[in-house]
Design an enzyme around this catalytic site. Sequence first.
Site: not given
Ligand SMILES: [Fe+3]
Lengths: 236, 188
Positions: A102, A141, A151, A154, A156
Amino acid sequence: MTLHPRTRDQHPPAYAPGYKTSVPRSPKQALLAMGATATEQTGPVFGHSMLGELDSNLILNFTGEPAVGERIVVYGRVLDENGRPVPNALVEVWQANAGGRYRHKKDGYLAPLDPNFGGCGRVLTGEDGSYEFLTVKPGAYPWPNGPNDWRPAHIHYSLCGPSFGQRLITQMYFEGDPLIARCPIANTIANKADLDRLVAPLDMNRARPLDFLAYKFDIVLRGNRQTMFENKPEGM
Amino acid sequence: MVQPLEYLKETPSQTAGPYVHIGTTPNFIGNAGIYPEDLGLKPFPDDVAGEKIKVTGIVYDGTGTPLRDVLLESWQADASGTYGPGIQGWARLPANQDTGVWTLETVKPGAVGKMAPHIALWIVARGINVGLQTRMYFDGDDLTTDPVLARIEHKIRVPTLIAKSDGPGSWRFDIHLQGDGETIFFDM
Ligand SMILES: [Fe+3]
């Protein structure tokens, strides 16, 4: 918009100990349920003039140079509980880059930042409730929870329908990802059939040859739209 | 067997996670260059009628630790008790990333029908699986006829919904997710 208290069984409980951060952040008292008032039935009304041309193109909207990764279109419709389209809903998305990183100072994962990927997009639904984004498929990640939790890939989603009481945040997963079944956050949802509603199928009909793959993700907001005739003023 | 009712079920919620600001207030966290400015920077234009007020608060977890990653949204009527138009009355309140203090600069809402002046708040963060709804009222207003407050069985909890004055035009509203003084959250 007429709103009744949420049907809670498809949602995660506040306290879900497999997802450790929920332990100190979950209210212990029961929610106070009552019919929505004017405050929850109204909400901000967004206009197309508030958005820019590239807002829904995450591949180009950061620097104008293309982001690295598997090119995908994510598309779908926003509907209410009666199955009617919700037009002018604000759909905002954010995601990791193709490597699972991110753009955030708190994200220290080994995977590198992509200088051309900002990681967010937004769009307003059309009259038929439809929306679409062009993006890259986010990477999986690792995250600090259990000793080796990852995770699944995905995206959000944040949704603003016409009523403030409809505010919803969720996540979209990708068909066939073996990490979904192992994910403590995905599995805060008790019923497999409800979790399946967050898994977007690959749609080769919508994919464009030599350009991008496509995934479909429809979203249902609570409430049902009524005509002005049905919408009686309430005493509160 | 009977005919099926053809209603859809609301999409399940998932936590906003630690990076909700990337998607909702990217400029606030330094990801400039995507949107010219974040949505919901302020609830009203500067020349709106009404008494200017400032509300600050902290969202605490069950250990008493401030949530520094929290995002709130506020929704309120204007000074005459009217919602809208457009996005007026709506704001996004990302907490200060170091202190956890969120700040809302707005006008004091008017009463809406029988409801005393109040501001609805919606709270999301990592560890919150479904966004929390609450509302703040103002200490000193007549709250006796408010139909929402009247529905609260445990009157001892009502003060968790009432902001306290901490100076002229200045209000404090802390939110406790859990534990002593747990704030009332609604399902409405
Ligand atoms: Fe996330």
